[in-house]
Design a protein around this motif. Sequence first.
Motif, PDB file in Angstrom:
ATOM      1  N   ARG A   1       0.914  -1.072  -0.031  1.00 41.28           N
ATOM      2  CA  ARG A   1      -0.053  -0.042  -0.061  1.00 41.28           C
ATOM      3  C   ARG A   1       0.741   1.254  -0.021  1.00 41.28           C
ATOM      4  N   ARG A   2       1.722   1.178   1.041  1.00 42.10           N
ATOM      5  CA  ARG A   2       2.866   2.460   0.897  1.00 42.10           C
ATOM      6  C   ARG A   2       3.716   2.429  -0.571  1.00 42.10           C
ATOM      7  N   LYS A   3       3.912   1.343  -0.954  1.00 42.62           N
ATOM      8  CA  LYS A   3       4.684   1.592  -2.418  1.00 42.62           C
ATOM      9  C   LYS A   3       3.754   2.101  -3.460  1.00 42.62           C
ATOM     10  N   ILE A   4       2.703   1.872  -3.410  1.00 42.85           N
ATOM     11  CA  ILE A   4       1.717   2.056  -4.328  1.00 42.85           C
ATOM     12  C   ILE A   4       1.450   3.820  -4.228  1.00 42.85           C
ATOM     13  N   ALA A   5       1.362   4.211  -3.000  1.00 42.89           N
ATOM     14  CA  ALA A   5       1.189   5.634  -2.683  1.00 42.89           C
ATOM     15  C   ALA A   5       2.528   6.385  -2.981  1.00 42.89           C
ATOM     16  N   MET A   6       3.593   5.685  -3.015  1.00 43.76           N
ATOM     17  CA  MET A   6       5.069   6.275  -3.262  1.00 43.76           C
ATOM     18  C   MET A   6       5.035   6.523  -4.772  1.00 43.76           C
ATOM     19  N   ILE A   7       4.417   5.474  -5.497  1.00 43.33           N
ATOM     20  CA  ILE A   7       4.561   5.512  -7.023  1.00 43.33           C
ATOM     21  C   ILE A   7       3.462   6.733  -7.605  1.00 43.33           C
TER      22      ILE A   7
END
Length: 79
Positions: free
Chosen positions: A60-66
């Motif tokens: 979820r955090r990686k998606i937000a970062m992207i």
Amino acid sequence: MGVWSVSNLLRLKKRLIDLRKKNIDQLNAELISERESQFSLRIKHKTGQLNETSELKKVRRKIAMIKTVINEMKLKDKE
């Protein structure tokens, strides 16, 4: 929230640098891949097959970062 260690901050900074080197098409492809991964993890979690529930948070955090990097690029293009 826990305390951020220096190694975690450096790892986060490295991920951001790697993402910012990519173009929007590559970021969108990575976003799709992460969303598919998130969907798979959610299915595993609901069926009780996921042992590491922290993986959901990481994805979820990686998606937000992207998404953040994509929006930064779009805003930079408007200027």
